[in-house]
Scaffold this motif. Structure first.
Motif, PDB file in Angstrom:
ATOM      1  N   HIS A 131       0.811  -1.218   0.000  1.00 53.62           N
ATOM      2  CA  HIS A 131       0.000   0.000   0.000  1.00 53.62           C
ATOM      3  C   HIS A 131       0.846   1.270   0.000  1.00 53.62           C
ATOM      4  O   HIS A 131       0.653   2.167   0.804  1.00 53.62           O
ATOM      5  CB  HIS A 131      -0.963   0.005   1.202  1.00 53.62           C
ATOM      6  N   ARG A 171     -13.221   7.856  18.328  1.00 55.68           N
ATOM      7  CA  ARG A 171     -12.764   7.781  16.942  1.00 55.68           C
ATOM      8  C   ARG A 171     -13.480   6.600  16.294  1.00 55.68           C
ATOM      9  O   ARG A 171     -13.537   5.513  16.872  1.00 55.68           O
ATOM     10  CB  ARG A 171     -11.253   7.586  16.930  1.00 55.68           C
ATOM     11  N   LEU A 172     -14.058   6.816  15.127  1.00 50.15           N
ATOM     12  CA  LEU A 172     -14.707   5.725  14.398  1.00 50.15           C
ATOM     13  C   LEU A 172     -13.614   4.879  13.739  1.00 50.15           C
ATOM     14  O   LEU A 172     -13.150   5.178  12.632  1.00 50.15           O
ATOM     15  CB  LEU A 172     -15.679   6.305  13.362  1.00 50.15           C
ATOM     16  N   GLY A 179     -11.498   2.220  11.778  1.00 49.81           N
ATOM     17  CA  GLY A 179     -11.803   1.628  10.470  1.00 49.81           C
ATOM     18  C   GLY A 179     -12.317   2.650   9.489  1.00 49.81           C
ATOM     19  O   GLY A 179     -12.639   2.323   8.355  1.00 49.81           O
ATOM     20  N   HIS A 213      -8.577   7.927   6.268  1.00 49.84           N
ATOM     21  CA  HIS A 213      -7.310   7.481   5.676  1.00 49.84           C
ATOM     22  C   HIS A 213      -6.520   8.711   5.246  1.00 49.84           C
ATOM     23  O   HIS A 213      -7.079   9.684   4.771  1.00 49.84           O
ATOM     24  CB  HIS A 213      -7.586   6.600   4.449  1.00 49.84           C
ATOM     25  N   ARG A 214      -5.191   8.629   5.414  1.00 51.97           N
ATOM     26  CA  ARG A 214      -4.353   9.768   5.029  1.00 51.97           C
ATOM     27  C   ARG A 214      -4.407   9.981   3.514  1.00 51.97           C
ATOM     28  O   ARG A 214      -4.362  11.108   3.042  1.00 51.97           O
ATOM     29  CB  ARG A 214      -2.905   9.477   5.467  1.00 51.97           C
ATOM     30  N   ARG A 234     -10.387  -1.330  -1.175  1.00 52.01           N
ATOM     31  CA  ARG A 234     -10.283  -2.621  -0.479  1.00 52.01           C
ATOM     32  C   ARG A 234     -11.491  -2.818   0.450  1.00 52.01           C
ATOM     33  O   ARG A 234     -11.973  -3.931   0.639  1.00 52.01           O
ATOM     34  CB  ARG A 234      -8.979  -2.662   0.329  1.00 52.01           C
ATOM     35  N   ARG A 282       0.830  -8.147   4.533  1.00 53.21           N
ATOM     36  CA  ARG A 282       1.719  -7.067   4.090  1.00 53.21           C
ATOM     37  C   ARG A 282       3.151  -7.495   3.821  1.00 53.21           C
ATOM     38  O   ARG A 282       3.943  -6.752   3.237  1.00 53.21           O
ATOM     39  CB  ARG A 282       1.686  -5.951   5.161  1.00 53.21           C
TER      40      ARG A 282
END
Ligand code: SDX
Length: 430
Positions: A232, A301-302, A304, A307-308, A316, A389
């Motif tokens: 990623h 914080r939610l 999941g 994203h940066r 995905r 990964r």
């Protein structure tokens, strides 16, 4: 778009070239900035900074695009499997039948770990977090296989195929031994006849007197989960692998650094945090509405979500969300956490707090529900992310190690501490 950038600084006007990537992304090459101006750039979190050129993975965060070596993730998810995709990520091309057979044979050959290593697990507390063991054992591979970890990149690259197969194959075995030891169960050895995912589930859940036969639907689900995590770009853990590799360190040490970085709840630890969040919501009888309100108030914080790079739906998450629903239906599992997740997703996608901040589900939002359905314990979710990964970390290590112009990564800083001052004898302090 001009092919250079002009910087005006005081009475100076300096020109810097613009680098354009194969997908048209642009960067201003500031490698001479400090020499020219005595200034550095400042970009905490590196949100605007490219640390390297890489040919492995391409992400378009605004369009929600992810491609491994040019192949769209949607096509690989539908037509490939984890080992074929791992070969693609590591070697740059989809394998021929012969290359695939050779790669699989290497993975089979290197599935067992050194018998002396099994005793290392004994020295850890039963309830040690599996990521702590995985990082330690990945690094320990350099002790048991020193010829593959000389810290001389030229020599280590000569043995790259075996070292890469070892890291990719043994990460599974280490994970399974960790699980078995934490439950006081006997270690189950890999079987030469089994494929990658089936062998992993065998090592996790078989017993000496009863073989665990991995249902094909579960093997397919595990292949998909691992494939979707294969690489990623320069995420936190992959950048850590490159940072360590840039010093000349071997593959195992560099991947151990990636494992440690992945552990954090803002990164790979999020899949475990999502399930904990969903379980807490379920336990309070909330359908998710109260939790959304608390996230908007900045009180929670939610997990999941967000994203940066993706300021659109993480491709995905789309794939895994559908696969999760299909898997649970096939297995006949009714998981209330999935209903809560779906409700959270719908609520967030229509709420300005999340829309304005471009917060969408990321890969971690549904992966935990899927892993739970195939029997993976929650405290091993992040380890599963690490297994997935590994191809990306291995491939990025190889890019650094084989770069003839490679330099050690050494970011600068803005110092904000005390200015110069003289030593004070202890009787004058306080
Ligand atoms: C992974 O980099 C990669 O590629 C990572 C990864 C990979 O494959 O390697 O994709 C895997 O790590 C996915 C991300 C998993 N992490 C989580 O799901 C944890 C929850 N998400 C966040 O903590 C957050 O969204 C990050 C860490 C993912 C991104 O953080 P950023 O880009 O630094 O964003 P930020 O923290 O600066 O937030 C910007 C705003 C803030 O609000 P304001 O200060 O503007 O009012 O958005 C808010 C944040 O409070 N926000 C959230 C939120 N994420 C950001 N609010 C509620 N819930 C969230 N999840």
């Amino acid at each position: 778009m001009p092919n250079n950038a002009v910087l005006k600084l005081g009475d100076k006007e300096l020109t810097y070239p613009v680098i354009v990537g194969s997908e048209g992304e642009k960067a201003i090459d500031l490698r001479n900035l400090r020499a020219d101006t005595g200034h550095i750039t400042y970009d905490e979190g590196y949100g605007n900074t490219g640390s390297c050129e890489s040919a492995i993975t391409y992400i378009d965060g605004d369009a929600g695009i992810l491609r491994y070596r040019g192949y769209p993730i949607e096509q690989l998810a539908e037509k490939s499997d984890f080992i074929e995709t791992a070969f693609l990520v590591i070697y740059g091309e989809l394998p021929t039948a012969e290359q695939r057979a050779r790669f699989s044979a290497l993975l089979t050959e290197h599935a067992p770990i050194h018998e002396r290593m099994v005793y290392l697990f004994e020295s850890y507390p039963r309830d040690a977090h599996p990521m702590a063991l995985l990082g330690a054992m990945m690094n320990a591979l350099s002790c048991y296989y020193p010829a593959l970890a000389t810290n001389d990149h030229k020599r280590d690259l000569e043995n790259f195929d075996v070292a890469a197969a070892m890291a990719l194959s043994k990460v599974r075995t280490i994970t399974a031994i960790t699980y078995r030891m934490s439950r006081g169960l006997p270690v189950i050895y890999p079987k030469r006849a089994f494929k990658y995912c089936e062998n992993f589930m065998h090592m996790m859940f078989s017993d000496p007197y009863e073989h665990f036969d991995c249902p094909p639907v579960v093997a397919r689900a595990l292949n998909l989960i691992l494939l979707l995590h294969a690489d990623h770009e320069q995420n936190c853990s992959t950048s850590s692998v490159r940072m360590v590799a840039s010093s000349g360190a071997n593959l195992f040490a560099s991947c151990a650094a990636g494992i440690c970085a992945l552990w954090g709840p803002l990164h790979g630890g999020a899949n475990q945090a999502v399930i904990q969040m969903l379980e807490e919501i379920h336990a309070t009888g909330d359908d998710g509405s109260k939790f959304i309100a608390s996230a908007k108030a900045g009180k929670s914080r939610l997990m999941g979500f967000g994203h940066r790079v993706y300021k659109n739906y993480d491709p995905r998450a789309k794939i895994i969300g559908k696969a999760c629903e299909d898997l649970l239906n096939t297995l006949g599992i009714k998981d209330p956490l999935l209903d809560i997740a779906r409700h959270l997703e719908q609520a967030a996608l229509s709420d300005n707090y999340f829309i304005d901040r471009k917060l969408y589900p990321n890969v971690d939002f549904y992966s935990g529900i899927m892993m739970r359905a195939i029997g993976i314990p929650i405290n091993m979710f992040t380890v599963m992310f690490a297994i997935g990964r590994m191809p990306g970390w291995i491939s990025n290590w190889k890019e650094v190690a084989s770069n003839p112009k490679g330099r050690i990564y050494r970011p600068r800083q803005i110092y904000t501490g005390k200015t110069v001052r003289d030593y004070v004898p202890v009787d004058k302090r306080g």
